[in-house]
Design an enzyme around this catalytic site. Structure first.
Site, PDB file in Angstrom:
ATOM      1  CE  LYS A  94      -3.899   1.913   2.685  1.00  0.00           C
ATOM      2  NZ  LYS A  94      -4.769   1.675   3.852  1.00  0.00           N
ATOM      3  CB  SER A 143      -8.360   0.812   5.945  1.00  0.00           C
ATOM      4  OG  SER A 143      -9.111   1.990   6.102  1.00  0.00           O
ATOM      5  CB  SER A 149      -8.055   3.675   3.049  1.00  0.00           C
ATOM      6  OG  SER A 149      -7.249   3.087   4.041  1.00  0.00           O
TER       7      SER A 149
END
Lengths: 100, 500, 497
Positions: free
Chosen positions: B79, B178, B154
């Site tokens: 990420k 997330s 997210s």
């Protein structure tokens, strides 16, 4: 619980966020709604409850006073928008310091 | 051998035995990214050449009989909230476009030491703020199961990338759900361990007392494999736990019989999509059939989780994001003399103007909203009523979990109130978007662990996610319960019909 | 103009409180392993943590906390059993995170006291310490007007340096007292190895808060608005700034009658060359720091055992040492003060010398007149000083034995200092030999013959006139003992009749 435009403008300055008139308008509405939403916590009686800032009970974590490698000046300035190869450059800072 | 069909465990085994070269493995995934990511937009940066070069070196070492790391040759997507020295770290924000960290996150360093091959940085909601990956400055991520739908957020990029087989595993971060929620919406397994189990050093902070990094993969077994490498104490993170890291992979096989699983009535109220509810109930049936017992438990303050979270997280975020001011790194406003003559009086100095404009230009609307909310809630006169109040309710929420875990080993339920929703469906109403986290925020507030994995599909073919939550340091239990479920079902083996 | 109000008719009382920041003498910064060395090229002692780079985290320096505890205990503070850190949020280019990690509502110590005693005066003042807390320093911003740019240059070497903030109660009553108190604080902290308290290098910084309490005719008390004075670069500046400010406030009050509370607290900067304080630009709104507990640091607990251990290892503070020296060696409070103010090493030197000579007073004299004087001239530390206590003791001993007089003794001292020879060799080298009684008598007869007037004066009853012969005697033979010359001359004159 409604916020006034003036309050929101003040928060904007505290947060160093420039807001256009339109954004200020929109933000005032959105923030008012959000603040009202989070205010439902006041329904709960928490007078006898300690705040929980850290989820776990860890205490007393230290590091030893032993030097470690620093970055080079070049590395430190590598992502800087403006620098003179020695220092970061920012618009002139006025006489008094930031903190009271 | 088809690398794209193999689990991470199988890939690592194949490379170790020499049945599959690291280069072939990595190349297969890099080619897959090229083939499909145009439609998904899971990646913000792909490091093709460095990845292949690293893979080549691994092959050389393997042939020479030199020792290899535990993840040798395994492609991993990371990420874009984690610092990498060889790829930019943008947090999907204009504020950090092109930002190149001078250090690797602890997790990234561990992956490299284990000879994993980082193939790229994944898309996300800007600064980890969002539940749909529509808040990215670099375009939304599309759910591989239905390109018109959101993957969740997210860590939407990481979830979509694994679901679409662009990487066998990915690293995400979870502050209020997330990892778990996008895993649920994308039909993969996502794991948020106990707070402090994985070092946060090098994870760009969103809400420091809630953030945690975790693995995302097709199975709990693959998550366990990653956990053995990325979990552990880091003296550079004062909140990092010193408890020894168990050999998670070896603890997966224990049977589910006797497991006491809690079912929370509050989770099944209004707001839960009926199709999702059906999938959840069938998952409970599977556990029952395996010998686990289901018990009713209460989390009386569960419904206060969202307002509590949406006070604590924005408050901490408003402080964590203060460093993005254009002074030392990141986006700085370009002053254009003349154009702003009419605005000059608005700011007390050119410095303040630089701050205000840089941040206004660099941050997207959701980030601004949360920074404003957090700043307001911490400001003079409001601290007690808002932030301090939220911290007290947080303790009540944690207590609820402590009491529940005195009666059951794990709590189970939905991870998301709906399956993947359409892009644009919730973007008009911030509050509606916040409610997607309703089942996941409690885990972060209490600092405990949670895992989500697929338990079925809607008639429309969208994954349904199931979540297990466990007490602090119950990672082995969470992983083995998920693994047990995945031994009895095959939801986790399904793949979206994405043509190459 | 000075604060010279006569005690009988003092129109006001000066109320002063100080806020002192001291940099702790650690090798590394408070939250990272960067060096704290002063004077390095800009941005060479920085890392992701003190630069506030995305994803960076702080970890507390154990030694910094230990030194802070030591300082607080020496200041007689109560140590909190549980302490935590908080974020103080504000935007400034020398603060890269946009917040300073400091302590807000649960500082690690509070409620202390540091007394200042001026041995020349009778007055001693107990100055209360509100709190001592531990926080990180900011970096430096430099603005070079001559460079003609509109930019400031930011050096973050200093960012993250450990600071103890020491806040006093407004217990000080004069600028002179404030200066003396600061000297006492510096002495204490240097003694403890907590900080080198060097204002020139910025390891000690002071802000002063001052106002006046003015008794009105009706018996009520008027209070002038409190002014915070910043930008004082030495203890002398602090004194001068306070002296100026007291006068300014008195004159201002007489002109305007403005009282405490009528306006927000004013900040004024001291302009040393001009010798005045200037009002700083008033901020639109007072800063809202939005303090909240620092989530990246865990709280710290301090046990009674830990506190006892630190106390035991601390050594005596200057105040205790002063009394001990005076009592043990029978020297005056003034002498003791001079010695203690020079630091632990000099005190150790003195004590060794006093032990060897068995005479504290003589040892103290030699310390002040000889050791200290030459030490200050040469520079360097007591440990490096070439003349060791044993040598000085030997010189003193031989003077007492009469081998030579004090002035010759000084010459020997100087020779040992410059050449590094032993005392014995210096004596030989200087040609110092004892003067035999016969030789002495012959010399005196010579002098008497040459100085009939002095002889006549002495015979006339003025014995002190004989002193005029000593200088001449020394010129002829530097080795003569002045006392013996005087005695011999007087005896010979007596014999003449």
């Amino acid at each position: 619980m409604s916020l006034s435009r003036q309050e929101v403008a003040k928060v904007g300055m505290l947060a160093r966020l420039a807001l256009t008139e339109a954004e200020l308008e929109k933000m005032t509405g959105e923030l008012s709604k959000l603040v009202e939403f989070v205010s439902q916590l006041s329904e709960l009686d928490t007078a006898a409850v300690e705040p929980l800032a850290h989820p776990l009970e860890t205490r007393n974590v230290f590091r030893e006073d032993i030097p470690a490698a620093s970055l080079t000046t070049e590395q430190a300035l590598a992502n800087s928008p403006r620098h003179d190869n020695s220092c970061f450059l920012v618009p002139a800072v006025l006489g008094d310091s930031g903190a009271a | 051998m088809q690398p794209l069909q193999l689990s991470a465990l199988d890939l690592v085994g194949a490379v170790k035995r020499g049945d599959l070269s690291a280069v072939a493995c990595v190349e297969a995934y890099l080619d897959r990214i090229v083939a499909v990511d145009g439609r998904i937009n899971a990646f913000l940066a792909v490091g093709r050449e460095p990845a292949l070069a690293q893979a080549a070196k691994i092959d050389v070492r393997r042939k020479a009989g030199k020792p290899l790391g535990a993840l040798a040759g395994l492609p991993v997507a990371v990420k874009d909230a984690l610092c990498t020295t060889d790829l930019p770290t943008t947090c999907a924000s204009k504020m950090l476009a092109g930002y190149q960290p001078p250090y690797d996150a602890d997790v990234v360093a561990r992956l490299r030491r284990a000879d994993a091959v980082i193939v790229g940085k994944t898309n996300m909601d800007e600064f980890a703020m969002g539940g749909s990956n529509e808040n990215s400055a670099f375009g939304p991520v599309h759910n591989p199961w239905d390109l018109n739908r959101a993957p969740g957020g997210s860590s939407g990029g990481s979830a979509a990338c694994v679901a679409a087989d662009m990487a066998p595993v990915a690293i995400g971060s979870d502050t209020g759900g997330s990892i778990r929620q996008p895993a649920g919406l994308c039909g993969i397994t996502g794991f948020k361990p106990t707070y402090g189990r994985i070092s946060r050093r090098g994870l760009v902070a969103f809400a420091s007392s809630l953030d945690q990094i975790g693995p995302m993969a097709h199975s709990a077994a693959d998550c366990a494999l990653l956990m053995e490498t990325i979990a552990g104490h880091d003296p550079g993170d004062a909140t990092s736990l010193t408890d020894p890291v168990p050999a998670y992979g070896q603890l997966l096989g224990e049977p589910l019989a006797g497991l006491r699983i809690g079912r929370v009535a509050e989770h099944f109220g209004a707001g839960l999509d009926p199709e999702v509810a059906r999938g959840i109930e069938s998952a409970f049936d599977t556990f029952r059939a395996a010998g686990a017992t289901i018990h009713d438990v209460e989390l009386p303050h569960a419904r206060y989780g969202i307002p509590t979270y949406y006070l604590i997280a924005p408050c901490e975020a408003s402080s964590n994001l203060a460093r993005y001011d254009g002074a030392h790194y990141g986006h700085r406003h370009r002053a254009e003399p003349g154009r702003e003559a009419d605005q000059v009086g608005q700011f007390e100095s050119p410095l303040v103007e630089m701050y205000c404009r840089s941040r206004a230009e660099g941050f997207g609307p959701e980030v601004k909203r949360r920074v404003m909310l957090g700043t307001y809630a911490l400001s003079a006169g409001y601290y007690e009523a808002f932030y301090a109040k939220a911290l007290r309710v947080r303790r009540l929420i944690q207590r609820d979990y402590f009491e529940a875990f005195a009666k059951v080993d794990l709590i189970a339920g939905p991870v998301s109130p709906t399956p993947a929703f359409k892009l644009g469906e919730k973007t008009g109403d911030p509050l509606a978007m916040y409610l997607v986290d309703m089942y996941t925020v409690g885990t972060n507030l209490a600092g405990i662990g949670g895992i989500s994995f697929p338990c079925g599909f809607t008639p429309g073919g969208l994954p349904i996610g199931f979540q297990l939550q466990g007490p602090a340091l119950a990672e082995p239990l969470l992983l083995r319960a998920a693994h047990g479920f995945q031994s009895l079902t095959d939801w986790h083996t399904r793949r979206p019909a994405l043509s190459a | 103009m000075t604060d010279t109000q006569t005690p009988a008719a003092k129109p006001f009382t000066t109320i002063i409180g100080l806020e002192v920041h001291v940099q702790l003498q650690t090798q590394t910064k408070l939250f990272c392993g960067c060096s704290t060395t002063f004077g390095s090229p800009p941005n060479t002692q920085v890392c992701p943590t003190c630069l506030g780079l995305p994803g960076s985290l702080p970890v507390m320096n154990r030694q910094a906390f230990a030194l802070a505890l030591r300082a607080a205990l020496a200041l007689d503070c109560t140590i909190a059993p549980f302490t935590k850190w908080d974020r103080k949020n504000y935007f400034y280019p020398d603060l890269p995170k946009g917040y300073q990690i400091s302590q807000y509502d649960l500082p690690f110590s509070s409620a202390g006291v540091l007394e200042v005693v001026d041995p020349k005066e009778a007055v001693s003042r107990r100055v209360g310490i509100v709190r001592v807390h531990l926080e990180e320093d900011a970096g430096k911003s430099m603005h070079d007007e001559s460079a003609g740019t509109a930019d400031s240059r930011i050096d973050l070497n200093r960012a993250g340096t450990p600071l103890c903030e020491i806040v006093t109660e407004p217990d000080l009553r004069s600028p002179q007292e404030a200066r003396a108190w600061l000297n006492e604080l510096k002495l204490l902290l240097v003694y403890l190895g907590v900080s080198d308290c060097n204002m020139q290098e910025g390891s000690l910084r002071v802000d002063a808060n001052v106002n006046l309490h003015i008794p009105r005719a009706d018996g009520s008390l008027a209070k002038t608005p409190i002014v915070e004075i910043k930008n004082m670069n030495s203890f002398r500046s602090v004194e001068r700034a306070l002296i100026y400010e007291v006068v300014r406030q008195w004159e201002d009050w007489q002109a305007t009658g403005a009282e405490l509370g009528s306006a927000p607290k004013q900040t004024r900067g001291w302009d040393d060359p001009a010798g005045i304080t200037r009002a700083q630009r008033a901020k639109e709104e007072s800063s809202d720091y939005r303090y909240f507990p620092e989530p990246d640091l865990v709280p710290v607990t301090v046990s009674a055992e830990q506190i006892a251990a630190i106390r035991a290892a601390m050594g005596d503070p200057p105040a205790v040492l002063r009394q001990a020296l005076a009592d043990t060696w029978k020297i005056s409070a003034y002498d003791s003060d001079v010695l203690v103010n020079q630091g632990r090493d000099l005190v150790a030197y003195f004590e060794e010398l006093a032990t060897l000579t068995g005479d504290g007073k003589v040892a103290s004299n030699w310390m002040q007149q000889d050791v200290l004087r030459t030490l200050n001239e040469r520079g360097g530390t007591v440990a490096e000083f070439p003349v060791r206590p044993a040598a000085v003791a030997e010189i003193i001993g031989r003077i007492t034995r009469g081998d030579f007089d004090t002035s010759r003794g000084r010459e020997i001292f100087a020779t040992v200092l410059e050449t590094g020879t032993s005392v014995a060799d210096a004596v030989t080298g200087l040609g110092i030999t004892a003067v035999g009684d016969d030789e002495l008598e012959a010399l005196c007869r010579e002098l008497l013959a040459a100085n009939p007037k002095i002889v006549a004066d002495v015979q006339g009853g003025k014995e002190q006139a004989a002193a005029g012969l000593i200088g001449q005697a020394k010129k002829k033979n530097p080795n003569v003992n002045p006392g013996k010359v005087r005695a011999t001359c007087l005896e010979l004159i007596r014999q003449i009749g």
